[in-house]
Design a protein around this motif. Structure first.
Motif, PDB file in Angstrom:
ATOM      1  N   LEU A 117       0.828  -1.206   0.000  1.00 14.01           N
ATOM      2  CA  LEU A 117       0.000   0.000   0.000  1.00 14.01           C
ATOM      3  C   LEU A 117       0.869   1.265   0.000  1.00 14.01           C
ATOM      4  O   LEU A 117       1.874   1.330   0.716  1.00 14.01           O
ATOM      5  N   PRO A 118       0.488   2.290  -0.752  1.00 12.30           N
ATOM      6  CA  PRO A 118       1.217   3.568  -0.721  1.00 12.30           C
ATOM      7  C   PRO A 118       1.277   4.174   0.683  1.00 12.30           C
ATOM      8  O   PRO A 118       2.278   4.788   1.050  1.00 12.30           O
ATOM      9  N   GLN A 159       6.487   4.241   6.395  1.00 10.23           N
ATOM     10  CA  GLN A 159       7.874   3.803   6.563  1.00 10.23           C
ATOM     11  C   GLN A 159       8.841   4.953   6.316  1.00 10.23           C
ATOM     12  O   GLN A 159       9.834   5.118   7.043  1.00 10.23           O
ATOM     13  N   ALA A 160       8.549   5.780   5.304  1.00  7.99           N
ATOM     14  CA  ALA A 160       9.411   6.925   5.005  1.00  7.99           C
ATOM     15  C   ALA A 160       9.435   7.912   6.170  1.00  7.99           C
ATOM     16  O   ALA A 160      10.492   8.452   6.527  1.00  7.99           O
ATOM     17  N   MET A 161       8.274   8.145   6.773  1.00  6.78           N
ATOM     18  CA  MET A 161       8.202   9.058   7.912  1.00  6.78           C
ATOM     19  C   MET A 161       8.969   8.516   9.111  1.00  6.78           C
ATOM     20  O   MET A 161       9.711   9.243   9.784  1.00  6.78           O
ATOM     21  N   GLN A 162       8.789   7.249   9.390  1.00  5.94           N
ATOM     22  CA  GLN A 162       9.467   6.659  10.542  1.00  5.94           C
ATOM     23  C   GLN A 162      10.975   6.581  10.318  1.00  5.94           C
ATOM     24  O   GLN A 162      11.753   6.778  11.254  1.00  5.94           O
ATOM     25  N   ASN A 183       0.603   4.281   9.459  1.00  5.39           N
ATOM     26  CA  ASN A 183       0.638   2.819   9.417  1.00  5.39           C
ATOM     27  C   ASN A 183      -0.695   2.233   9.879  1.00  5.39           C
ATOM     28  O   ASN A 183      -1.180   1.241   9.327  1.00  5.39           O
ATOM     29  N   ARG A 184      -1.306   2.879  10.881  1.00  5.19           N
ATOM     30  CA  ARG A 184      -2.630   2.430  11.328  1.00  5.19           C
ATOM     31  C   ARG A 184      -3.665   2.660  10.221  1.00  5.19           C
ATOM     32  O   ARG A 184      -4.538   1.812   9.993  1.00  5.19           O
ATOM     33  N   LEU A 185      -3.560   3.798   9.543  1.00  6.69           N
ATOM     34  CA  LEU A 185      -4.464   4.062   8.420  1.00  6.69           C
ATOM     35  C   LEU A 185      -4.284   3.022   7.315  1.00  6.69           C
ATOM     36  O   LEU A 185      -5.252   2.590   6.685  1.00  6.69           O
ATOM     37  N   ALA A 186      -3.037   2.614   7.093  1.00  4.07           N
ATOM     38  CA  ALA A 186      -2.768   1.584   6.083  1.00  4.07           C
ATOM     39  C   ALA A 186      -3.413   0.257   6.484  1.00  4.07           C
ATOM     40  O   ALA A 186      -3.955  -0.463   5.630  1.00  4.07           O
TER      41      ALA A 186
END
Length: 265
Positions: free
Chosen positions: A69-70, A76-79, A103-106
């Motif tokens: 998923l985008p 991942q990029a933010m973390q 990530n929760r939204l994903a």
């Protein structure tokens, strides 16, 4: 081969009006047939667009779907960015917390798409590509059997009117062939009629798929909104505390680091 030839000859005679065409389906069934063909077409198009609506990969397991998923890539990029900037950076801290929320939204999106695929996409595909085509296939088979019957009836009628002794001798045989053909028509017609009426009786079930789509979307957006509403106040409060302390301490000429975000004061 002979049966195929007789069908073609009978069809040609019916096309130019030289032979009668037996109608075995009622007006109600003919209307259901037209409706089925239309439902198949629109269901196929809806299925195609629903597949393109998904951001995840159709038919994959949940873990792989989540990774593709985008939103997961954004998380991942933010973390990763938060880790690079470290806990002493307010930007890094905000990126890390926001990355967890993304990530929760994903995860919510992945669950939503799995539900859409299971409860709507797969049933629509079953309807458009399996159930209706199977009934229409029976309809084509019935048309062939009707041609066989019309052909046998025409040959029997010609034999009964013929003065040729050889043809007259075949009357009983042709009558048996005609009766057998009619019996096959009736059996196929009864099965087809039952399947077509069964289809018509389930139209409400098929319409329900589209209601389920809106219900699933509404539920997904509620869960996503709840995740955002739970995260935003905490992030804003943390950001406000750090910046407010920085302003106050700088105004007082006090150095050091903020105890919350570790920024230089």
């Amino acid at each position: 081969m002979k049966k195929q030839f007789n069908r073609m000859r009978q069809l040609a005679n019916q096309t130019v009006g030289r032979a009668e065409k037996t109608e075995v389906l009622s007006d109600d069934l003919l209307q259901i047939e037209r409706r089925m063909e239309l439902v198949r077409s629109v269901s196929h198009n809806a299925h195609k667009r629903l597949v393109s609506y998904l951001q995840g990969q159709l038919g994959t397991d949940t873990e792989k779907r989540h990774k593709k998923l985008p939103l997961t890539a954004l998380s991942q990029a933010m973390q990763d960015g938060g880790s690079q900037l470290g806990d002493e950076s307010l930007i890094g801290k905000m990126m890390d917390v926001c990355g967890e929320t993304e990530n929760r939204l994903a995860s919510e999106l992945m669950q939503h798409e799995v539900q859409i695929e299971r409860d709507i996409i797969e049933p629509l595909n079953q309807l458009a590509e399996v159930d209706i085509p199977n009934i229409l296939k029976q309809r084509k088979q019935l048309a062939k059997l009707v041609l066989d019957y019309d052909s046998a009836k025409a040959r029997w009628y010609q034999a009964t009117k013929s003065n040729n002794q050889a043809m007259a001798a075949k009357v009983d045989c042709l009558k048996d062939e005609m009766d057998e053909a009619l019996n096959k028509v009736e059996i196929c017609k009864d099965q087809l009629s039952a399947d077509m009426y069964n289809f018509a009786s389930k139209e409400g079930d098929y319409a329900r798929y589209y209601v389920m789509l809106l219900e699933a979307q509404a539920d997904y957006h509620r869960r996503s909104l709840a995740a955002l509403e739970a995260a935003i106040p905490t992030i804003q409060l943390n950001l406000y505390d750090c910046t407010h302390k920085t302003v106050l301490l700088h105004s007082a000429g006090v150095g050091g680091k903020c105890g919350s975000c570790r920024l230089p004061l």
